[in-house]
Design a protein around this motif. Structure first.
Motif, PDB file in Angstrom:
ATOM      1  N   ILE A 327      61.155  90.884  40.000  1.00  0.00           N
ATOM      2  CA  ILE A 327      61.985  91.958  40.180  1.00  0.00           C
ATOM      3  C   ILE A 327      62.149  92.525  41.725  1.00  0.00           C
ATOM      4  O   ILE A 327      63.107  93.313  42.086  1.00  0.00           O
ATOM      5  CB  ILE A 327      61.699  93.251  39.312  1.00  0.00           C
ATOM      6  N   SER A 328      61.167  92.143  42.379  1.00  0.00           N
ATOM      7  CA  SER A 328      61.228  92.249  43.786  1.00  0.00           C
ATOM      8  C   SER A 328      62.507  91.729  44.478  1.00  0.00           C
ATOM      9  O   SER A 328      63.147  90.812  44.510  1.00  0.00           O
ATOM     10  CB  SER A 328      59.873  91.790  44.510  1.00  0.00           C
ATOM     11  N   THR A 329      62.956  92.401  45.667  1.00  0.00           N
ATOM     12  CA  THR A 329      63.811  91.991  46.718  1.00  0.00           C
ATOM     13  C   THR A 329      63.298  90.749  47.472  1.00  0.00           C
ATOM     14  O   THR A 329      62.068  90.512  47.722  1.00  0.00           O
ATOM     15  CB  THR A 329      64.309  93.017  47.774  1.00  0.00           C
ATOM     16  N   LYS A 330      64.340  89.692  47.523  1.00  0.00           N
ATOM     17  CA  LYS A 330      63.931  88.405  48.007  1.00  0.00           C
ATOM     18  C   LYS A 330      64.365  88.216  49.604  1.00  0.00           C
ATOM     19  O   LYS A 330      65.489  88.456  49.947  1.00  0.00           O
ATOM     20  CB  LYS A 330      64.637  87.377  47.218  1.00  0.00           C
ATOM     21  N   SER A 331      63.412  87.424  50.191  1.00  0.00           N
ATOM     22  CA  SER A 331      63.901  87.020  51.673  1.00  0.00           C
ATOM     23  C   SER A 331      62.979  85.709  51.702  1.00  0.00           C
ATOM     24  O   SER A 331      61.957  85.869  51.697  1.00  0.00           O
ATOM     25  CB  SER A 331      63.573  88.094  52.448  1.00  0.00           C
ATOM     26  N   ASN A 332      63.532  84.884  52.468  1.00  0.00           N
ATOM     27  CA  ASN A 332      62.785  83.570  52.807  1.00  0.00           C
ATOM     28  C   ASN A 332      62.983  83.481  54.127  1.00  0.00           C
ATOM     29  O   ASN A 332      62.847  82.509  54.912  1.00  0.00           O
ATOM     30  CB  ASN A 332      63.403  82.254  52.183  1.00  0.00           C
ATOM     31  N   SER A 333      63.067  84.870  55.053  1.00  0.00           N
ATOM     32  CA  SER A 333      63.075  84.611  56.288  1.00  0.00           C
ATOM     33  C   SER A 333      61.674  84.117  57.146  1.00  0.00           C
ATOM     34  O   SER A 333      61.774  83.541  58.347  1.00  0.00           O
ATOM     35  CB  SER A 333      63.374  86.089  57.080  1.00  0.00           C
ATOM     36  N   SER A 334      60.667  84.475  56.444  1.00  0.00           N
ATOM     37  CA  SER A 334      59.555  83.885  57.167  1.00  0.00           C
ATOM     38  C   SER A 334      59.208  82.503  57.125  1.00  0.00           C
ATOM     39  O   SER A 334      58.718  81.557  57.812  1.00  0.00           O
ATOM     40  CB  SER A 334      58.318  84.595  56.745  1.00  0.00           C
ATOM     41  N   TYR A 335      59.685  81.903  55.966  1.00  0.00           N
ATOM     42  CA  TYR A 335      59.728  80.603  55.527  1.00  0.00           C
ATOM     43  C   TYR A 335      60.422  79.758  56.480  1.00  0.00           C
ATOM     44  O   TYR A 335      60.251  78.717  57.260  1.00  0.00           O
ATOM     45  CB  TYR A 335      60.087  80.412  54.161  1.00  0.00           C
ATOM     46  N   LEU A 336      61.869  80.401  56.933  1.00  0.00           N
ATOM     47  CA  LEU A 336      62.784  79.698  57.620  1.00  0.00           C
ATOM     48  C   LEU A 336      62.298  79.798  59.024  1.00  0.00           C
ATOM     49  O   LEU A 336      62.378  78.793  59.819  1.00  0.00           O
ATOM     50  CB  LEU A 336      64.074  80.355  57.517  1.00  0.00           C
ATOM     51  N   ALA A 337      61.492  80.861  59.275  1.00  0.00           N
ATOM     52  CA  ALA A 337      61.140  80.973  60.936  1.00  0.00           C
ATOM     53  C   ALA A 337      60.142  79.984  61.301  1.00  0.00           C
ATOM     54  O   ALA A 337      60.237  79.189  62.540  1.00  0.00           O
ATOM     55  CB  ALA A 337      60.784  82.483  61.068  1.00  0.00           C
ATOM     56  N   ILE A 338      59.031  79.888  60.316  1.00  0.00           N
ATOM     57  CA  ILE A 338      57.941  78.953  60.954  1.00  0.00           C
ATOM     58  C   ILE A 338      58.506  77.462  60.843  1.00  0.00           C
ATOM     59  O   ILE A 338      58.086  76.564  61.760  1.00  0.00           O
ATOM     60  CB  ILE A 338      56.726  79.191  59.787  1.00  0.00           C
ATOM     61  N   ASP A 339      59.098  77.358  59.771  1.00  0.00           N
ATOM     62  CA  ASP A 339      59.928  75.949  59.718  1.00  0.00           C
ATOM     63  C   ASP A 339      60.663  75.512  60.820  1.00  0.00           C
ATOM     64  O   ASP A 339      60.649  74.335  61.394  1.00  0.00           O
ATOM     65  CB  ASP A 339      60.391  75.567  58.512  1.00  0.00           C
ATOM     66  N   SER A 340      61.563  76.458  61.437  1.00  0.00           N
ATOM     67  CA  SER A 340      62.372  76.231  62.326  1.00  0.00           C
ATOM     68  C   SER A 340      61.706  75.977  63.653  1.00  0.00           C
ATOM     69  O   SER A 340      61.805  74.942  64.632  1.00  0.00           O
ATOM     70  CB  SER A 340      63.234  77.471  62.726  1.00  0.00           C
ATOM     71  N   ALA A 341      60.435  76.767  63.972  1.00  0.00           N
ATOM     72  CA  ALA A 341      59.705  76.736  65.168  1.00  0.00           C
ATOM     73  C   ALA A 341      59.054  75.249  64.947  1.00  0.00           C
ATOM     74  O   ALA A 341      58.795  74.594  66.267  1.00  0.00           O
ATOM     75  CB  ALA A 341      58.571  77.909  65.070  1.00  0.00           C
ATOM     76  N   LEU A 342      58.374  74.983  63.899  1.00  0.00           N
ATOM     77  CA  LEU A 342      57.661  73.645  63.717  1.00  0.00           C
ATOM     78  C   LEU A 342      58.500  72.506  63.950  1.00  0.00           C
ATOM     79  O   LEU A 342      58.010  71.646  64.780  1.00  0.00           O
ATOM     80  CB  LEU A 342      56.939  73.630  62.457  1.00  0.00           C
ATOM     81  N   GLU A 343      59.920  72.581  63.803  1.00  0.00           N
ATOM     82  CA  GLU A 343      60.600  71.472  63.921  1.00  0.00           C
ATOM     83  C   GLU A 343      61.065  71.222  65.368  1.00  0.00           C
ATOM     84  O   GLU A 343      60.967  70.229  65.857  1.00  0.00           O
ATOM     85  CB  GLU A 343      61.901  72.004  63.002  1.00  0.00           C
ATOM     86  N   ASP A 344      61.111  72.386  65.993  1.00  0.00           N
ATOM     87  CA  ASP A 344      61.409  72.450  67.615  1.00  0.00           C
ATOM     88  C   ASP A 344      60.115  72.000  68.369  1.00  0.00           C
ATOM     89  O   ASP A 344      60.059  71.163  69.370  1.00  0.00           O
ATOM     90  CB  ASP A 344      61.591  73.768  68.293  1.00  0.00           C
ATOM     91  N   ILE A 345      58.893  72.211  67.938  1.00  0.00           N
ATOM     92  CA  ILE A 345      57.704  71.610  68.321  1.00  0.00           C
ATOM     93  C   ILE A 345      57.615  70.213  68.192  1.00  0.00           C
ATOM     94  O   ILE A 345      57.328  69.517  69.166  1.00  0.00           O
ATOM     95  CB  ILE A 345      56.537  72.531  67.999  1.00  0.00           C
TER      96      ILE A 345
END
Length: 407
Positions: A327-345
């Motif tokens: 029932i909680s509000t959803k957000s995958n912003s943390s998931y997207l943030a770390i994956d994007s940074a890892l991809e750049d690295i």
């Protein structure tokens, strides 16, 4: 060494153990790995074996493959179960393995069953032996190793995923057992055994052995009824990984009733509550994250509780957690943030640390010396944004704050 009593020891072993394949040609299933062009078969044939993890459901052949590999390569084979093994057990095996290399040039495979049960300190000790080459580790687990094992251990091991055996594989295993034992199983009974085995070799052979013992004392229909009662809520069409996936996707989709149903299926099927709790913790961060940071606290509390409370009481804690997450509000912003940074690295974005924020930098501006504990300064040359707040109440406030600070 065989002695007068070796035959007695052999006779008391379960049928599944007595009929365990000893050569690669006898092994059934896992064609992708050990078939004609299988990756694992090629490694064995080229004697290019390194430490590895076998990840897959019970009865898929993890232990058997470990034994076959040692026999094919003529290596020593040592077995430990992580649920009862100690660091001292590891040390004793490693010391003997070192002597065997020095004196005879013979390598040792350590087959570590339930490897996910080793804690961090035990895995660290294991790591030292893998790195030195004293032992070749073959770890076996039904848990996803990317969740349950240290990254350091994983980085030094090949991971092979084994699948549940197909019906055709189980049928061939039963027919091989018939020939070896000199028995003839009714086709209807055979089909029931194949069905209830659910791709698990051990289950199939255990029921074949049971059939041997009760044949003649029960009618065919009574045997079939008795066998079918064995089935749990993990049926032939839905294994536990599918059901776990269904639970997580129901939570992600904000459907608490479906989440509870799939949770109940997992618990009824005998799934370890600690594993369920770990998955809920991951979900609380991956799919809820900054929209409701308290979700992580709730899920982590459930994980701690699962370490201290068993069934049936833990079912209530897990149910409350699943409902809260659903029932909680959803957000995958943390998931997207770390994956994007890892991809750049991974793609070579390796920035130097700015001189004013290195250790003991004399020109570092200490934020707490400024109003509202904030001062503008560069923490990275590239200004690319990784954390992008999503459109929910909590992250709207976060975005407003970030825009105000960094405008």
């Amino acid at each position: 060494m065989n002695n007068l009593f070796s035959k007695n020891l052999e006779l008391i072993k379960p049928l599944a153990e007595r009929l365990r394949p000893k050569r690669l040609e006898e092994f059934k299933g896992q064609e992708r790995l050990v078939g004609k062009n299988g990756v694992l078969r090629n490694l064995i044939e080229k004697k290019a074996l390194s430490s590895m993890i076998f990840y897959g459901p019970s009865g898929s052949g993890k232990t058997t493959l470990g034994r076959i590999i040692s026999q094919e390569l003529e290596y020593n084979f040592e077995v430990l179960n992580a649920t009862i093994a100690s660091v001292n057990d590891l040390k004793l095996i490693a010391e003997q393995a070192k002597k065997d290399i020095e004196l005879y040039g013979k390598k040792t495979i350590l087959f570590l069953d339930e490897i996910h049960r080793f804690n961090k300190s035990q895995q660290d000790v294991l790591l030292s032996y893998i790195e030195s080459g004293v032992i070749i580790l073959v770890g076996a687990t039904t848990e996803n190793p990317y969740y349950s094992l240290n990254n350091a251990v994983l980085s030094r091991c090949l991971v092979f995923k084994l699948e549940s055996l197909k019906k055709e594989d189980i049928r061939e295993i039963i027919e091989r057992a018939e020939k070896i034992l000199g028995v003839d199983i009714l086709d209807e009974i055979k089909e029931v055994i194949i069905e209830i085995s659910d791709g698990d070799t051990r289950v199939a052979l255990n029921y074949l052995e049971l059939y041997q013992n009760i044949e003649g004392s029960l009618r065919k229909d009574e045997i079939i009824k008795f066998f079918r009662e064995r089935k749990s809520s993990f049926d032939k069409k839905q294994d536990k990984y599918d059901i776990i996936s269904a639970m997580i996707k129901s939570i992600r989709g904000s459907d608490p009733d479906s989440a509870i149903y799939w949770l109940a299926r997992l618990l009824h099927g005998g799934e370890d509550p600690r594993y369920i709790a770990r998955r809920l913790v991951v979900h609380a961060s991956e799919d809820i994250g900054m929209a409701n940071p308290e979700a992580m606290l709730i899920a982590n509390s459930a994980l701690i509780a699962s370490e201290r409370i068993g069934m049936p009481e833990i079912r209530i804690v897990l149910a409350q957690t699943a409902i809260y997450l659903a029932i909680s509000t959803k957000s995958n912003s943390s998931y997207l943030a770390i994956d994007s940074a890892l991809e750049d690295i991974k793609n070579g974005e390796m920035e130097e640390v700015p001189s004013h924020i290195v250790t003991n930098a004399p020109n570092y501006s200490y934020p707490h010396s400024y109003e509202n504990s904030f001062v503008k300064q560069d923490y990275r040359k590239n200004k690319k944004r990784y954390y992008i707040p999503r459109n929910n109440k909590n992250e709207k406030l976060i975005e407003e704050k970030l825009n105000r600070l960094w405008k």
